[in-house]
Write an enzyme that holds these catalytic residues in place. Structure first.
Site, PDB file in Angstrom:
ATOM      1  CD1 TRP A  95      67.423  67.390 -32.045  1.00 25.45           C
ATOM      2  CD2 TRP A  95      68.849  65.852 -32.809  1.00 25.45           C
ATOM      3  NE1 TRP A  95      66.815  66.156 -31.925  1.00 25.45           N
ATOM      4  CE2 TRP A  95      67.661  65.203 -32.389  1.00 25.45           C
ATOM      5  CE3 TRP A  95      69.890  65.075 -33.316  1.00 25.45           C
ATOM      6  CZ2 TRP A  95      67.499  63.806 -32.468  1.00 25.45           C
ATOM      7  CZ3 TRP A  95      69.729  63.697 -33.408  1.00 25.45           C
ATOM      8  CH2 TRP A  95      68.542  63.077 -32.989  1.00 25.45           C
ATOM      9  CG  ASP A  97      70.217  69.328 -38.420  1.00 23.47           C
ATOM     10  OD1 ASP A  97      69.257  69.113 -39.189  1.00 23.47           O
ATOM     11  OD2 ASP A  97      70.460  68.627 -37.417  1.00 23.47           O
ATOM     12  CE  LYS A 127      63.145  65.360 -37.365  1.00 18.63           C
ATOM     13  NZ  LYS A 127      62.712  64.493 -36.302  1.00 18.63           N
TER      14      LYS A 127
END
Lengths: 367, 367
Positions: free
Chosen positions: A101, A179, A203
């Site tokens: 990511w 992030d 999530k």
């Protein structure tokens, strides 16, 4: 089928009481005569929903004054572009690469820097080590004049987590941008270590289509002139996340999740559960000859637990047996293979126990 | 309160059967063991949901081959910037101004053109006439080399609708780009008249947080190099709207709305109902000495019906009485005042009858 234990990396399982409440209010929210999806976002009812959601999120994360909470769209992937648009200011930004990511984030930032004018540097990368650990501050090659330093504090695919942001905040004077998509709200954090925190909702927060940004006020006014209005942090902050119609239903569900978290005892309490779940699963894997997790112990994510079967010819049988046992979405990300159990806040300890029981039984049958 | 007649301009009332189905499936969609919000967007279940939604939308609108359907985020307001990013290509674009929304679109396009390089022209405006009619093709001052010609075919605030796109398509060789947010799916349209159609979902499609773009394939490859990946039409088309996690629950609800529309008999059938609703309401207003709608008859929107009370000191009493009668969200947009009844697809004829009955009674009591 009755409800299963859903180990999806995201969109992920939500707390059942949240879903029950949302189902019960679908046609009539609190006597409004219509459901939340059907309400004007400018009305008193939805205003109370978004304001309560923000207040509860601030309370859970202990967001200090001087930070704004923004409810945005486009996912974390849109932030990969939106952050350089808002913060690069023709300068250079530092990125740390610790998994798939953060590697995506730096790729998008480079594209933006090329187009907007500006530069992107890699301050450190653990790619050569196979993304099996988080980066150490003594490895950082920092630009003291960088516009910001970007990190991904939990790598969903590689299962690597940063548990202490303080050394990174101390290592530099530039704003730390993080992030936190896949571990926000899983434990207390020190918001003041960061200039900007962002997280896709799907999530630990709520439905996909919502992304939350927590940004220090001094960073609101650096946007490139061509930044679309809906992407300018200052414009969204000044309009209380309602420059245009926000994703109202997703914000409502997020608000219910925040209330559920508070009812669980807040982030200290959920951290204790998350620690117990992770300890149980990693402990079992380490005690086994059959399963392997490759990540350095100190950096093992409490949210995303990738593991492989030593004999990968058994992968298909493992997944089929798991499905029969009501344990779903255990297949690893296609880029790394193997298995992955995502055990976010909504996954009860009971679900991890059921997984460990199944893994043990499968190993005995096939060992 | 039981369900009211909700005249909100958006987010707007949804069909009750859609809400009931969504509530019933909230914890377990079709035996999947989890709800739609909790599903991986890459799994077979959600893939079937998004593919069916697209197929049903294509069937309803008779979308020709050669057009791509994209499920995006950020609302129509994000498209105001995204369209120039994707289509301007350093050139000039023509805009028609027929109300508050097309005026906003041109403002954002100008900001983008200034930053990206390029220009924006106003090809025609009805502002001097108080936005009480749609523009005529003989008024258009067209640039034959424009990158595109932008129109808003239904102005939600001013209640002005374009009922025939053919003359505009014939008037120019450049791609026609249309904001159809507040009347898409209210009747059949000729998609091939347009290069690009976009619509925020929160009126006739589903929940806010979803925007649908229907774009001709030859327009996919004109994006400015700095366009964020999630905003590049080509990238989203090539990734079947799943470059990153899409707003899965909103897409699911949209799919249920499309199914409901098909069960009503499709767009010809819903047009007949919409025509009957609009005729009833405008007919009543025109027959009254008490209420006024300022829009030219041929351009009166079938979706958004603004009206004023000749005696505006009665506005407050009108709204209070309406609320008591279960008729909500009738207050006009703050920029124009007065009242507005938005009567989208999900508003039954019965709701408009109840409104007209109330308006008649209020006029008798206060006339």
């Amino acid at each position: 089928m009755s409800r299963v234990f859903n180990f999806s990396a995201g969109p992920a399982a939500l707390p059942e009481p949240v879903l029950r409440e949302a189902a019960g209010e679908m046609l009539d929210w609190h006597g409004a005569g219509c459901g939340v999806m059907e309400m004007s976002h400018r009305g008193a009812e939805f205003t109370s929903i978004i304001e309560t959601a923000e207040a509860d999120l601030r309370e859970l994360l202990r967001v200090p004054s001087g930070y704004r909470v923004l409810f945005l769209q486009g996912g974390a992937t849109q932030q990969f572009a939106q952050i350089p648009m808002n913060l690069l200011g023709g300068g250079s930004a530092d990125y740390v690469i610790t998994g798939a990511w953060s590697r995506k984030a730096v790729g998008e930032a480079r594209r933006m820097a090329d187009a907007l004018g500006g530069a992107v540097r890699v301050a450190a990368s653990t790619e050569i080590d196979g993304f099996r650990r988080f980066v150490r501050t003594d490895e950082l090659d920092l630009d003291p004049r960088a516009a910001y330093l970007h990190v991904c504090t939990n790598e969903t695919i590689h299962g690597v987590e940063c548990f202490d942001s303080a050394p990174f905040a101390r290592a530099t004077d530039v704003p730390l941008v993080a992030d936190m998509s896949s571990h926000i709200l899983s434990r207390p954090i020190e918001v003041s270590d960061f200039g900007l925190i962002y997280a896709g909702a799907q999530k630990n927060i709520g439905p996909s289509g919502l992304v939350i940004v927590i940004v220090r006020e001094d960073l609101l006014d650096r946007a490139w002139a061509g930044t679309p209005s809906v992407m300018r942090y200052r414009v969204i902050a000044d309009n209380a996340s309602m420059l245009n119609t926000p994703p109202t239903f997703a914000i409502y569900i997020a608000g219910l999740v925040f209330k559920w978290l508070k009812a669980q005892g807040g982030l200290e309490a959920i951290e204790a559960v998350n620690r117990a779940k992770a300890d149980l699963l990693y402990g079992f894997i380490d005690s086994s000859e059959f399963y392997v997790n490759p990540v350095e112990r100190s950096a093992r994510s409490r949210m995303n637990v990738p593991f492989i079967l030593r004999d990968e010819t058994l992968d298909k049988a493992f997944l089929e047996g798991a499905r029969d046992a009501g344990l779903l979405q255990l297949k690893g990300h296609k880029s790394v293979g193997g298995m992955r159990a995502s055990i976010y806040n909504a996954m009860p300890l009971e679900g991890v126990r059921a997984l460990v029981d199944y893994m043990g039984e499968f190993a005995r049958r096939n060992g």
